[in-house]
Scaffold this motif. Structure first.
Motif, PDB file in Angstrom:
ATOM      1  N   VAL A 162      30.573  20.194  -3.225  1.00  0.00           N
ATOM      2  CA  VAL A 162      29.327  19.421  -3.267  1.00  0.00           C
ATOM      3  C   VAL A 162      28.206  20.265  -3.875  1.00  0.00           C
ATOM      4  O   VAL A 162      27.472  19.805  -4.770  1.00  0.00           O
ATOM      5  N   VAL A 163      28.068  21.494  -3.429  1.00  0.00           N
ATOM      6  CA  VAL A 163      27.005  22.370  -3.932  1.00  0.00           C
ATOM      7  C   VAL A 163      27.176  22.609  -5.433  1.00  0.00           C
ATOM      8  O   VAL A 163      26.204  22.568  -6.194  1.00  0.00           O
ATOM      9  N   ASP A 164      28.405  22.847  -5.870  1.00  0.00           N
ATOM     10  CA  ASP A 164      28.644  23.061  -7.299  1.00  0.00           C
ATOM     11  C   ASP A 164      28.303  21.821  -8.121  1.00  0.00           C
ATOM     12  O   ASP A 164      27.679  21.922  -9.177  1.00  0.00           O
ATOM     13  N   GLY A 165      28.738  20.660  -7.651  1.00  0.00           N
ATOM     14  CA  GLY A 165      28.438  19.427  -8.381  1.00  0.00           C
ATOM     15  C   GLY A 165      26.952  19.163  -8.469  1.00  0.00           C
ATOM     16  O   GLY A 165      26.423  18.820  -9.537  1.00  0.00           O
ATOM     17  N   VAL A 166      26.249  19.341  -7.376  1.00  0.00           N
ATOM     18  CA  VAL A 166      24.798  19.130  -7.363  1.00  0.00           C
ATOM     19  C   VAL A 166      24.112  20.163  -8.255  1.00  0.00           C
ATOM     20  O   VAL A 166      23.166  19.837  -8.989  1.00  0.00           O
ATOM     21  N   GLY A 167      24.587  21.397  -8.249  1.00  0.00           N
ATOM     22  CA  GLY A 167      24.005  22.436  -9.091  1.00  0.00           C
ATOM     23  C   GLY A 167      24.120  22.103 -10.571  1.00  0.00           C
ATOM     24  O   GLY A 167      23.175  22.309 -11.342  1.00  0.00           O
ATOM     25  N   VAL A 168      25.261  21.575 -10.979  1.00  0.00           N
ATOM     26  CA  VAL A 168      25.435  21.177 -12.379  1.00  0.00           C
ATOM     27  C   VAL A 168      24.543  19.991 -12.711  1.00  0.00           C
ATOM     28  O   VAL A 168      23.931  19.940 -13.785  1.00  0.00           O
ATOM     29  N   LEU A 169      24.431  19.044 -11.805  1.00  0.00           N
ATOM     30  CA  LEU A 169      23.577  17.876 -12.052  1.00  0.00           C
ATOM     31  C   LEU A 169      22.104  18.265 -12.130  1.00  0.00           C
ATOM     32  O   LEU A 169      21.353  17.691 -12.919  1.00  0.00           O
ATOM     33  N   ARG A 170      21.685  19.229 -11.340  1.00  0.00           N
ATOM     34  CA  ARG A 170      20.279  19.652 -11.352  1.00  0.00           C
ATOM     35  C   ARG A 170      19.934  20.479 -12.579  1.00  0.00           C
ATOM     36  O   ARG A 170      18.816  20.423 -13.077  1.00  0.00           O
ATOM     37  N   SER A 171      20.891  21.264 -13.062  1.00  0.00           N
ATOM     38  CA  SER A 171      20.615  22.141 -14.195  1.00  0.00           C
ATOM     39  C   SER A 171      21.816  22.184 -15.140  1.00  0.00           C
ATOM     40  O   SER A 171      22.527  23.202 -15.215  1.00  0.00           O
ATOM     41  N   PRO A 172      22.040  21.092 -15.882  1.00  0.00           N
ATOM     42  CA  PRO A 172      23.207  21.075 -16.769  1.00  0.00           C
ATOM     43  C   PRO A 172      23.121  22.099 -17.894  1.00  0.00           C
ATOM     44  O   PRO A 172      24.139  22.631 -18.336  1.00  0.00           O
ATOM     45  N   GLY A 173      21.921  22.405 -18.356  1.00  0.00           N
ATOM     46  CA  GLY A 173      21.765  23.400 -19.417  1.00  0.00           C
ATOM     47  C   GLY A 173      22.234  24.774 -18.985  1.00  0.00           C
ATOM     48  O   GLY A 173      22.902  25.484 -19.741  1.00  0.00           O
ATOM     49  N   SER A 174      21.882  25.157 -17.774  1.00  0.00           N
ATOM     50  CA  SER A 174      22.318  26.466 -17.256  1.00  0.00           C
ATOM     51  C   SER A 174      23.826  26.512 -17.071  1.00  0.00           C
ATOM     52  O   SER A 174      24.456  27.547 -17.309  1.00  0.00           O
TER      53      SER A 174
END
Length: 192
Positions: A81-93
């Motif tokens: 969940v944390v990884d998925g949310v992290g990608v959604l919040r900052s796809p560029g990074s």
């Protein structure tokens, strides 16, 4: 079986493309960089392996071990969940390392197309956490194997003879190094 299914779903989300970046090379040539889930969220592969190991461990360990399995499964789901949310919040990074590998130079990535797979990963992670909760409740009613619970081989109180050993008890005795055929008449002989 549910843990194996959870591992398969997590592994699937690691394999499919999550991000697509339209960029240009140093020479000005247009380039499309596709970022798989395993690159955007590298821990997905590890979580898949952890869930596979948990599926095997849940069937083998005793009561205390099952609580460890439940905790590991819950943490694995939370990490997805944390990884998925992290990608959604900052796809560029999340896309930047793959773009740098593809182009050979680091650059700021701003225009990123995000597929539905990060959302799927968030849902899969939440389902894995719910599976951990279900395991905690359901494992209370599972039969406990004597092998991993430190079964006792003492004689019952009152001097009564122990019950005859079944096939599983005989194998367990062999595993401990005992001779299961030791009877009251001496080593290697069965009683009358």
């Amino acid at each position: 079986m549910l843990l194996l299914l959870a591992a398969a779903l997590t592994g699937l989300t690691a394999l499919v493309p999550w991000l697509t970046v339209e960029t240009v090379t140093v020479l000005g040539e247009p380039r499309t960089v596709t970022v798989a889930g395993s690159s955007a969220a590298p821990s997905l592969v590890a979580v898949t392996l952890v869930l596979l190991a948990a599926a095997g461990a849940a069937a083998l360990v005793g009561r205390a071990g099952r609580w460890v399995v439940v905790g590991v499964v819950a943490l694995a789901g939370a990490l997805v969940v944390v990884d998925g949310v992290g990608v959604l919040r900052s796809p560029g990074s999340a896309a930047a390392p793959s773009v740098a590998d593809e182009l050979g130079v680091e650059r700021v990535v701003e225009d990123v197309a995000v597929s539905a797979w990060p959302w799927v990963a968030v849902v899969v992670g939440a389902l894995v956490v719910l599976l951990a909760v279900w395991l905690a409740r359901a494992s209370a009613s599972w039969a406990v194997g004597r092998r991993h619970e430190g079964a006792s081989t003492t004689v019952p109180a009152g001097g009564a003879a122990p019950a005859p050993l079944d096939e599983r008890d005989q194998w367990d005795a062999l595993t401990r190094g005992d001779d299961p055929t030791d009877g009251p008449d001496g080593p290697g002989r069965q009683g009358p």
